[in-house]
Design a protein around this motif. Structure first.
Motif, mmCIF file in Angstrom:
data_model
loop_
_atom_site.group_PDB
_atom_site.id
_atom_site.type_symbol
_atom_site.label_atom_id
_atom_site.label_comp_id
_atom_site.label_asym_id
_atom_site.label_seq_id
_atom_site.Cartn_x
_atom_site.Cartn_y
_atom_site.Cartn_z
ATOM 1 N N THR A 32 -6.286 48.411 35.126
ATOM 2 C CA THR A 32 -5.255 47.738 34.340
ATOM 3 C C THR A 32 -4.992 48.518 33.045
ATOM 4 O OG1 THR A 32 -6.765 46.390 32.984
ATOM 5 C CG2 THR A 32 -6.188 45.538 35.178
ATOM 6 N N THR A 33 -3.997 48.065 32.296
ATOM 7 C CA THR A 33 -3.706 48.676 30.990
ATOM 8 C C THR A 33 -4.321 47.863 29.855
ATOM 9 O OG1 THR A 33 -1.587 47.496 30.939
ATOM 10 C CG2 THR A 33 -1.569 49.770 31.757
ATOM 11 N N THR A 34 -5.299 47.034 30.187
ATOM 12 C CA THR A 34 -5.987 46.239 29.171
ATOM 13 C C THR A 34 -6.558 47.147 28.080
ATOM 14 O OG1 THR A 34 -6.601 44.554 30.785
ATOM 15 C CG2 THR A 34 -7.885 44.631 28.756
ATOM 16 N N GLY A 35 -6.316 46.776 26.821
ATOM 17 C CA GLY A 35 -6.809 47.569 25.699
ATOM 18 C C GLY A 35 -5.795 48.566 25.173
ATOM 19 N N TRP A 36 -4.601 48.591 25.806
ATOM 20 C CA TRP A 36 -3.548 49.515 25.413
ATOM 21 C C TRP A 36 -2.224 48.785 25.214
ATOM 22 C CZ3 TRP A 36 -4.562 54.867 25.104
ATOM 23 C CH2 TRP A 36 -5.810 55.270 25.631
ATOM 24 N N HIS A 37 -1.346 49.358 24.440
ATOM 25 C CA HIS A 37 0.015 48.856 24.300
ATOM 26 C C HIS A 37 0.921 50.017 23.891
ATOM 27 C CE1 HIS A 37 -1.695 48.539 20.203
ATOM 28 N NE2 HIS A 37 -0.458 48.792 19.786
ATOM 29 N N THR A 38 2.207 49.842 24.068
ATOM 30 C CA THR A 38 3.164 50.858 23.636
ATOM 31 C C THR A 38 3.239 50.851 22.113
ATOM 32 O OG1 THR A 38 4.451 50.676 25.662
ATOM 33 C CG2 THR A 38 5.575 51.608 23.753
ATOM 34 N N TYR A 39 3.295 52.031 21.539
ATOM 35 C CA TYR A 39 3.305 52.179 20.082
ATOM 36 C C TYR A 39 4.377 51.304 19.439
ATOM 37 C CZ TYR A 39 3.589 54.495 15.520
ATOM 38 O OH TYR A 39 3.606 54.762 14.177
ATOM 39 N N ASN A 40 3.948 50.542 18.414
ATOM 40 C CA ASN A 40 4.804 49.631 17.651
ATOM 41 C C ASN A 40 5.408 48.503 18.496
ATOM 42 O OD1 ASN A 40 4.525 50.463 14.980
ATOM 43 N ND2 ASN A 40 6.114 52.020 15.153
ATOM 44 N N LYS A 41 4.764 48.222 19.654
ATOM 45 C CA LYS A 41 5.163 47.089 20.485
ATOM 46 C C LYS A 41 3.901 46.317 20.879
ATOM 47 C CE LYS A 41 9.356 49.247 22.333
ATOM 48 N NZ LYS A 41 10.112 49.630 23.561
ATOM 49 N N ASP A 69 4.809 56.052 24.001
ATOM 50 C CA ASP A 69 3.413 56.458 23.866
ATOM 51 C C ASP A 69 2.511 55.233 23.950
ATOM 52 O OD1 ASP A 69 4.612 58.861 23.367
ATOM 53 O OD2 ASP A 69 3.665 59.190 21.429
ATOM 54 N N LEU A 70 1.446 55.359 24.730
ATOM 55 C CA LEU A 70 0.447 54.288 24.790
ATOM 56 C C LEU A 70 -0.564 54.499 23.674
ATOM 57 C CD1 LEU A 70 -0.676 53.688 28.490
ATOM 58 C CD2 LEU A 70 0.828 52.300 27.065
ATOM 59 N N VAL A 71 -0.966 53.419 23.002
ATOM 60 C CA VAL A 71 -2.011 53.511 21.981
ATOM 61 C C VAL A 71 -3.084 52.460 22.247
ATOM 62 C CG1 VAL A 71 -0.517 54.439 20.176
ATOM 63 C CG2 VAL A 71 -0.782 51.974 20.387
ATOM 64 N N THR A 72 -4.285 52.755 21.811
ATOM 65 C CA THR A 72 -5.382 51.796 21.934
ATOM 66 C C THR A 72 -5.146 50.622 20.994
ATOM 67 O OG1 THR A 72 -6.632 53.082 20.286
ATOM 68 C CG2 THR A 72 -7.096 53.513 22.617
ATOM 69 N N TYR A 98 -6.170 59.590 15.480
ATOM 70 C CA TYR A 98 -5.970 59.195 14.081
ATOM 71 C C TYR A 98 -4.521 58.779 13.843
ATOM 72 C CZ TYR A 98 -10.680 60.864 13.016
ATOM 73 O OH TYR A 98 -12.038 61.047 12.996
ATOM 74 N N VAL A 99 -4.013 58.006 14.793
ATOM 75 C CA VAL A 99 -2.642 57.486 14.711
ATOM 76 C C VAL A 99 -2.624 56.235 13.843
ATOM 77 C CG1 VAL A 99 -0.751 56.449 16.019
ATOM 78 C CG2 VAL A 99 -2.014 58.402 16.974
ATOM 79 N N HIS A 100 -1.779 56.233 12.842
ATOM 80 C CA HIS A 100 -1.612 55.055 11.989
ATOM 81 C C HIS A 100 -0.386 54.297 12.494
ATOM 82 C CE1 HIS A 100 -2.035 52.569 8.428
ATOM 83 N NE2 HIS A 100 -0.752 52.738 8.168
ATOM 84 N N GLU A 101 -0.620 53.134 13.076
ATOM 85 C CA GLU A 101 0.477 52.365 13.672
ATOM 86 C C GLU A 101 1.118 51.460 12.640
ATOM 87 O OE1 GLU A 101 1.397 49.979 17.806
ATOM 88 O OE2 GLU A 101 -0.610 49.848 16.964
#
Length: 226
Positions: A32-41, A69-72, A98-101
């Motif tokens: 699954t994609t659990t633990g992830w989401h699209t950046y700023n969504k 982009d998927l981010v944690t 080191y992505v700052h969302e």
């Protein structure tokens, strides 16, 4: 005697593997994609599909919500990250960290550093120095290029501890540098990020899988916090 020796060897091998994995936690469960989401969504774009135990950016499945982009969900400071990737011919992507969302930053690369994922020979970016597979994108060139052929899986690692950064590709240390010191500031000043607000300054952040508009796969993503 041979059976006893073989059993002892198997036990030793299993023990060594167990020790090597100790402390690592999966960021992707393979299902699954659990633990992830699209950046700023808050959701995951339809382009990201879980197929055969891998996260696949499937261009045929990109609907109106696209991919992105998927981010944690979680942020990380000092860490040891392991993952595997492969690309389709002529594809480009990247593992960004080191992505700052925050909405003021329109993309993951607006703040985060990138270990390049690319078809070196098939994508135009591969002709640019510091834009090839394993490079610290636009900042530090890989010391060698142990990348696999297009379509084959590559094993990559990123180790960041107290400002010391190491990138490993297929078991070979390809980049070693220090973050956030005076020399780092000079490296950034000589890159495309020189005038970008707060770029490369965050010491904690999210990990991202880049949607560059090309087909890419990621699997066996795990992390150990240091």
């Amino acid at each position: 005697m041979k059976k006893i020796f073989l059993s002892a060897f198997i036990i030793l091998a299993v023990t060594q593997i167990s020790k090597a994995q100790k402390g690592f936690k999966p960021l992707f469960d393979g299902k699954t994609t659990t633990g992830w989401h699209t950046y700023n969504k808050t959701t995951v774009g339809s382009g990201w599909q879980v197929q055969d135990g891998a996260l696949h950016l499937d261009l045929a499945k990109k609907g109106t919500d696209g991919g992105g982009d998927l981010v944690t969900d979680k942020e990380y400071g000092d860490f040891h990250l392991k993952y595997e990737w492969k690309v389709a011919p002529k594809a480009n992507s990247g593992l960004i960290f080191y992505v700052h969302e925050e909405p003021k930053y329109h993309a993951t690369y607006s703040t985060g550093l990138e270990m390049q994922v690319i078809d070196n020979d098939g994508h135009p970016d591969g002709k640019i120095t510091k834009h090839r597979a394993g490079d610290l994108y636009d900042l530090v060139k890989s010391s060698s290029e142990p990348v696999k052929a297009v379509g084959e899986w590559n094993k990559a690692e990123i180790i960041s501890k107290k400002g010391k950064l190491t990138l490993i590709l297929n078991g070979v240390e390809v980049v070693k540098t220090t973050l956030w010191d005076d020399n780092w500031k000079k490296i950034v000043a000589g890159s495309k990020f020189a005038t970008w607000e707060n770029w490369g300054t965050f010491k904690t952040g999210k990990i991202a899988l880049q949607d560059h508009g090309d087909e890419v796969w990621y699997k066996n993503i795990s992390i150990k916090e240091l």
